[in-house]
Design a protein around this motif. Sequence first.
Motif, PDB file in Angstrom:
ATOM      1  N   UNK A 189      35.547  40.649  41.900  1.00  0.00           N
ATOM      2  CA  UNK A 189      34.964  41.524  42.920  1.00  0.00           C
ATOM      3  C   UNK A 189      35.782  42.807  43.070  1.00  0.00           C
ATOM      4  N   UNK A 190      37.090  42.697  43.016  1.00  0.00           N
ATOM      5  CA  UNK A 190      37.948  43.876  43.135  1.00  0.00           C
ATOM      6  C   UNK A 190      37.781  44.833  41.955  1.00  0.00           C
ATOM      7  N   UNK A 191      37.415  44.303  40.801  1.00  0.00           N
ATOM      8  CA  UNK A 191      37.272  45.116  39.594  1.00  0.00           C
ATOM      9  C   UNK A 191      35.873  45.691  39.399  1.00  0.00           C
ATOM     10  N   UNK A 192      34.871  45.048  39.973  1.00  0.00           N
ATOM     11  CA  UNK A 192      33.491  45.365  39.570  1.00  0.00           C
ATOM     12  C   UNK A 192      32.572  45.819  40.694  1.00  0.00           C
ATOM     13  N   UNK A 193      33.094  46.023  41.887  1.00  0.00           N
ATOM     14  CA  UNK A 193      32.267  46.530  42.980  1.00  0.00           C
ATOM     15  C   UNK A 193      32.835  47.854  43.472  1.00  0.00           C
ATOM     16  N   UNK A 194      31.995  48.678  44.066  1.00  0.00           N
ATOM     17  CA  UNK A 194      32.455  49.970  44.580  1.00  0.00           C
ATOM     18  C   UNK A 194      33.520  49.768  45.654  1.00  0.00           C
ATOM     19  N   UNK A 195      33.291  48.842  46.581  1.00  0.00           N
ATOM     20  CA  UNK A 195      34.288  48.596  47.629  1.00  0.00           C
ATOM     21  C   UNK A 195      35.584  48.072  47.029  1.00  0.00           C
TER      22      UNK A 195
ATOM     23  N   UNK B  21      34.376  45.590  30.823  1.00  0.00           N
ATOM     24  CA  UNK B  21      34.848  46.716  30.034  1.00  0.00           C
ATOM     25  C   UNK B  21      34.039  47.964  30.293  1.00  0.00           C
ATOM     26  N   UNK B  22      34.725  49.105  30.225  1.00  0.00           N
ATOM     27  CA  UNK B  22      34.047  50.391  30.378  1.00  0.00           C
ATOM     28  C   UNK B  22      34.731  51.440  29.520  1.00  0.00           C
TER      29      UNK B  22
ATOM     30  N   UNK C 269      27.343  50.892  38.620  1.00  0.00           N
ATOM     31  CA  UNK C 269      26.112  50.175  38.294  1.00  0.00           C
ATOM     32  C   UNK C 269      26.538  49.120  37.272  1.00  0.00           C
ATOM     33  N   UNK C 270      26.763  47.896  37.753  1.00  0.00           N
ATOM     34  CA  UNK C 270      27.400  46.844  36.960  1.00  0.00           C
ATOM     35  C   UNK C 270      26.422  46.179  35.995  1.00  0.00           C
ATOM     36  N   UNK C 271      26.171  46.859  34.889  1.00  0.00           N
ATOM     37  CA  UNK C 271      25.365  46.322  33.793  1.00  0.00           C
ATOM     38  C   UNK C 271      25.716  47.152  32.577  1.00  0.00           C
TER      39      UNK C 271
END
Length: 143
Positions: free
Chosen positions: A22-28, A72-73, A41-43
Amino acid sequence: MGFPDRIERTVELAQPPARVWTALTTADGLSAWFGDEAEIDLRPGGLGRVAWIGERSAEIRVERVEEPAVFGFTWQVDGMPEDDPRRTYVEFTLRADGGGTRLTVVESGFAQLPDGQYPATYRSHVEGWARELDELVASLDGS
């Protein structure tokens, strides 16, 4: 002349993988430790942005999402022209470790930088990951 192409860091976190994810993949989650503002936009193919107020912002493109183990990004290399297609790839790998998480971060793609830009950019990212991961640990420990 060859240069190191990657930065790799591993940290042990007291929180379970779902919380770290959650810390890595959400805006908050991201804005709590990685910049001051974040959108995502997690996809795969999704776009995002991380901003450090008063400094800079970075556009990201989500490349890999394997919840809750790999995220990954790619993002543009700072200092390069906006239309330059060269990007580095950042991958977070989470592994359950007892009640916590072993998090490994790898950023690669530095060998594609021009010789004159490589040293400062690579050094900046080495220092940046150390600082940002310290902030991640503090954020997770404090929440």
